[in-house]
Design a protein around this motif. Structure first.
Motif, PDB file in Angstrom:
ATOM      1  N   GLY A   1      12.373  -3.574 -12.045  1.00  8.17           N
ATOM      2  CA  GLY A   1      12.639  -2.817 -10.988  1.00  8.17           C
ATOM      3  C   GLY A   1      12.152  -3.372  -9.592  1.00  8.17           C
ATOM      4  O   GLY A   1      11.328  -4.069  -9.438  1.00  8.17           O
ATOM      5  N   ASP A   2      13.017  -3.096  -8.466  1.00  2.00           N
ATOM      6  CA  ASP A   2      13.128  -3.598  -7.442  1.00  2.00           C
ATOM      7  C   ASP A   2      12.664  -2.491  -6.199  1.00  2.00           C
ATOM      8  O   ASP A   2      12.782  -2.953  -5.258  1.00  2.00           O
ATOM      9  N   GLY A   3      12.263  -1.204  -6.749  1.00  2.00           N
ATOM     10  CA  GLY A   3      12.053  -0.362  -5.918  1.00  2.00           C
ATOM     11  C   GLY A   3      12.251   1.014  -6.361  1.00  2.00           C
ATOM     12  O   GLY A   3      13.030   1.237  -7.401  1.00  2.00           O
ATOM     13  N   PRO A   4      11.931   2.138  -5.803  1.00  2.00           N
ATOM     14  CA  PRO A   4      12.221   3.360  -6.014  1.00  2.00           C
ATOM     15  C   PRO A   4      13.624   3.777  -6.481  1.00  2.00           C
ATOM     16  O   PRO A   4      13.781   4.620  -7.351  1.00  2.00           O
ATOM     17  N   ALA A   5      14.443   3.259  -5.755  1.00  2.00           N
ATOM     18  CA  ALA A   5      16.072   3.470  -6.106  1.00  2.00           C
ATOM     19  C   ALA A   5      16.417   3.050  -7.399  1.00  2.00           C
ATOM     20  O   ALA A   5      17.225   3.417  -7.955  1.00  2.00           O
TER      21      ALA A   5
ATOM     22  N   ILE B   1      -3.062  -5.300  -5.178  1.00  2.00           N
ATOM     23  CA  ILE B   1      -2.245  -4.288  -5.458  1.00  2.00           C
ATOM     24  C   ILE B   1      -1.149  -4.936  -6.392  1.00  2.00           C
ATOM     25  O   ILE B   1      -0.611  -5.933  -6.211  1.00  2.00           O
ATOM     26  N   ASN B   2      -0.719  -4.065  -7.401  1.00  2.00           N
ATOM     27  CA  ASN B   2       0.046  -4.378  -8.494  1.00  2.00           C
ATOM     28  C   ASN B   2       0.768  -3.599  -9.280  1.00  2.00           C
ATOM     29  O   ASN B   2       0.447  -2.435  -9.243  1.00  2.00           O
ATOM     30  N   ALA B   3       1.766  -3.765  -9.883  1.00  2.00           N
ATOM     31  CA  ALA B   3       2.491  -2.919 -11.018  1.00  2.00           C
ATOM     32  C   ALA B   3       2.301  -3.290 -12.311  1.00  2.00           C
ATOM     33  O   ALA B   3       2.781  -4.393 -12.537  1.00  2.00           O
ATOM     34  N   PRO B   4       1.352  -2.934 -12.953  1.00  2.00           N
ATOM     35  CA  PRO B   4       0.504  -3.483 -13.988  1.00  2.00           C
ATOM     36  C   PRO B   4       1.377  -3.503 -15.201  1.00  2.00           C
ATOM     37  O   PRO B   4       1.452  -4.544 -15.936  1.00  2.00           O
TER      38      PRO B   4
ATOM     39  N   ARG C   1       0.746  -1.327  -0.008  1.00  2.00           N
ATOM     40  CA  ARG C   1      -0.010  -0.087   0.238  1.00  2.00           C
ATOM     41  C   ARG C   1       1.036   1.253  -0.100  1.00  2.00           C
ATOM     42  O   ARG C   1       0.477   2.155  -0.872  1.00  2.00           O
ATOM     43  N   ALA C   2       2.193   1.226   0.699  1.00  2.00           N
ATOM     44  CA  ALA C   2       2.869   2.321   0.905  1.00  2.00           C
ATOM     45  C   ALA C   2       3.548   2.600  -0.569  1.00  2.00           C
ATOM     46  O   ALA C   2       3.951   3.833  -0.695  1.00  2.00           O
ATOM     47  N   GLN C   3       3.390   1.755  -1.282  1.00  2.00           N
ATOM     48  CA  GLN C   3       4.144   2.005  -3.016  1.00  2.00           C
ATOM     49  C   GLN C   3       3.213   2.459  -3.824  1.00  2.00           C
ATOM     50  O   GLN C   3       3.442   2.759  -4.935  1.00  2.00           O
ATOM     51  N   LEU C   4       1.931   2.461  -3.579  1.00  2.00           N
ATOM     52  CA  LEU C   4       0.743   2.866  -4.492  1.00  2.00           C
ATOM     53  C   LEU C   4       1.344   4.388  -5.177  1.00  2.00           C
ATOM     54  O   LEU C   4       1.713   5.143  -4.544  1.00  2.00           O
ATOM     55  N   GLY C   5       1.193   4.297  -6.361  1.00  2.00           N
ATOM     56  CA  GLY C   5       1.435   5.503  -6.994  1.00  2.00           C
ATOM     57  C   GLY C   5       3.008   5.610  -7.649  1.00  2.00           C
ATOM     58  O   GLY C   5       3.551   6.295  -8.387  1.00  2.00           O
ATOM     59  N   THR C   6       3.751   4.405  -7.182  1.00  2.00           N
ATOM     60  CA  THR C   6       5.191   4.352  -7.720  1.00  2.00           C
ATOM     61  C   THR C   6       5.341   3.964  -9.285  1.00  2.00           C
ATOM     62  O   THR C   6       4.383   3.041  -9.580  1.00  2.00           O
ATOM     63  N   PRO C   7       6.117   4.519  -9.924  1.00  2.00           N
ATOM     64  CA  PRO C   7       6.192   3.952 -11.436  1.00  2.00           C
ATOM     65  C   PRO C   7       6.422   2.607 -11.532  1.00  2.00           C
ATOM     66  O   PRO C   7       7.118   1.986 -10.800  1.00  2.00           O
ATOM     67  N   TYR C   8       5.972   1.965 -12.773  1.00  2.00           N
ATOM     68  CA  TYR C   8       6.314   0.623 -13.069  1.00  2.00           C
ATOM     69  C   TYR C   8       7.596   0.889 -13.777  1.00  2.00           C
ATOM     70  O   TYR C   8       8.050   1.833 -14.669  1.00  2.00           O
TER      71      TYR C   8
ATOM     72  N   VAL D   1       2.061   1.668  -9.761  1.00  2.00           N
ATOM     73  CA  VAL D   1       1.437   0.877  -8.848  1.00  2.00           C
ATOM     74  C   VAL D   1       0.065   1.205  -8.418  1.00  2.00           C
ATOM     75  O   VAL D   1      -0.173   2.364  -7.985  1.00  2.00           O
ATOM     76  N   ARG D   2      -0.846   0.167  -8.149  1.00  2.00           N
ATOM     77  CA  ARG D   2      -2.027   0.587  -8.264  1.00  2.00           C
ATOM     78  C   ARG D   2      -3.167  -0.392  -7.506  1.00  2.00           C
ATOM     79  O   ARG D   2      -2.489  -1.689  -7.596  1.00  2.00           O
TER      80      ARG D   2
END
Length: 307
Positions: free
Chosen positions: A203-207, A275-278, A192-199, A284-285
């Motif tokens: 990728g393994d994360g915002p970094a 929740i998924n990175a589509p 849930r904390a990653q919602l809105g993070t780009p696909y 992420v949504r």
């Protein structure tokens, strides 16, 4: 807000006082037929308070008319349209009538066969006839198999606000699912904390600029102390399978494709949602997990965890 037409009538807020015995009888009947799955959803306390017992039983009885349709969707439409028949003489500005607000011409298309307890000839003013017809209409518009519930509701009333209202009420009518373990709850909270993070592919994360689907699920369970393989196919084979027909729980992984070509994974959070990175270009949504190529689910927190 009727099938193929809008209504200007408001929804009342009155709550009918119900004899305690009637409530207990209905609860007992429902408990005897509910399987605990997403379609046979357990009524929440709000549902038991808000829905008259005879209507609650009717929604439950009519839902199997459309395999994959939850009674909560029928109930939510009944709430929006007539407050579960508490406004029995309501007629919309478009001349939609009855507890499910049908245009007579639309009702006629879905009135047969006459359901048990219905009127002969059937009428949109009768709750039994109307609720069964609503289930058939939703089914014809995409709800069969739970494939396109939102689209079916939109066809019932061409309004995205209406769709959101119905889904919100349906969610409130279902007893809230809880994560089976603290680790599953941690994984869901991380996602849930990653919602809105780009696909981002690989990728393994915002970094790294974002997540891809399996990167998100791996990171979510890593936050919970469970190590998963990197790609969807490997995650499926490394975790404990949820038997088909068994209710999903928040924290389960849901997979798409077929073994040997499982191309996508999401993290189930309850109420048909994941929740998924589509895909590239998206973020992420939260969305409905019941895609056409849904294959199955696994439970990383089951005995043995990731295997």
């Amino acid at each position: 807000m009727s099938p193929l037409a809008k209504t200007t009538a408001g929804v009342g807020c009155a709550v009918v006082a119900l004899p305690l015995l009637a409530v207990l009888i209905v609860i007992a009947l429902l408990s005897s037929i509910l399987s605990g799955g997403s379609v046979s959803a357990v009524p929440s306390k709000y549902a038991l308070t808000d829905i008259p017992p005879h209507m609650l039983a009717l929604y439950q009885r009519a839902a199997p008319e459309c395999p994959g349709l939850s009674w909560t969707i029928l109930a939510a439409i009944g709430k929006v349209e007539s407050d579960h028949g508490r406004h029995p003489t309501m007629v919309s500005s478009a001349n939609a009538v009855g507890p499910m607000q049908f245009l007579p011409s639309t009702f006629a298309e879905y009135a047969h066969p006459v359901p048990p307890g219905g009127k002969k000839p059937p009428t949109p003013w009768d709750p039994v006839d109307a609720v069964y017809a609503a289930a058939r209409l939703l089914c014809a518009n995409g709800a069969r198999g739970g494939k396109n519930i939102s689209g079916a509701i939109y066809q019932y009333n061409h309004s995205h606000a209406y769709v959101r209202q119905v889904l919100d009420i349906a969610d409130r009518y279902q007893a809230q699912a809880t994560a089976p373990t603290a680790q599953a709850a941690t994984a869901v909270a991380f996602a849930r904390a990653q919602l809105g993070t780009p696909y981002r592919w690989g990728g393994d994360g915002p970094a790294e600029g974002g997540f891809d689907c399996s990167g998100l699920t791996k990171a979510a369970y890593q936050a919970a102390g469970i190590t998963l393989p990197r790609v969807a196919e490997a995650q499926y084979h490394a975790t404990t399978k949820v038997p088909r027909g068994q209710p999903l729980l928040p924290g389960d992984l849901v997979f798409f494709g077929r073994p040997g070509n499982l191309h996508h994974v999401g993290l189930y959070i309850g109420h048909h949602q994941m929740i998924n990175a589509p895909r590239p270009g998206a973020r992420v949504r939260i969305e409905d997990y019941r895609w056409q190529d849904y294959w199955g689910a696994t439970r990383p927190t089951a005995r043995g965890g990731a295997r």
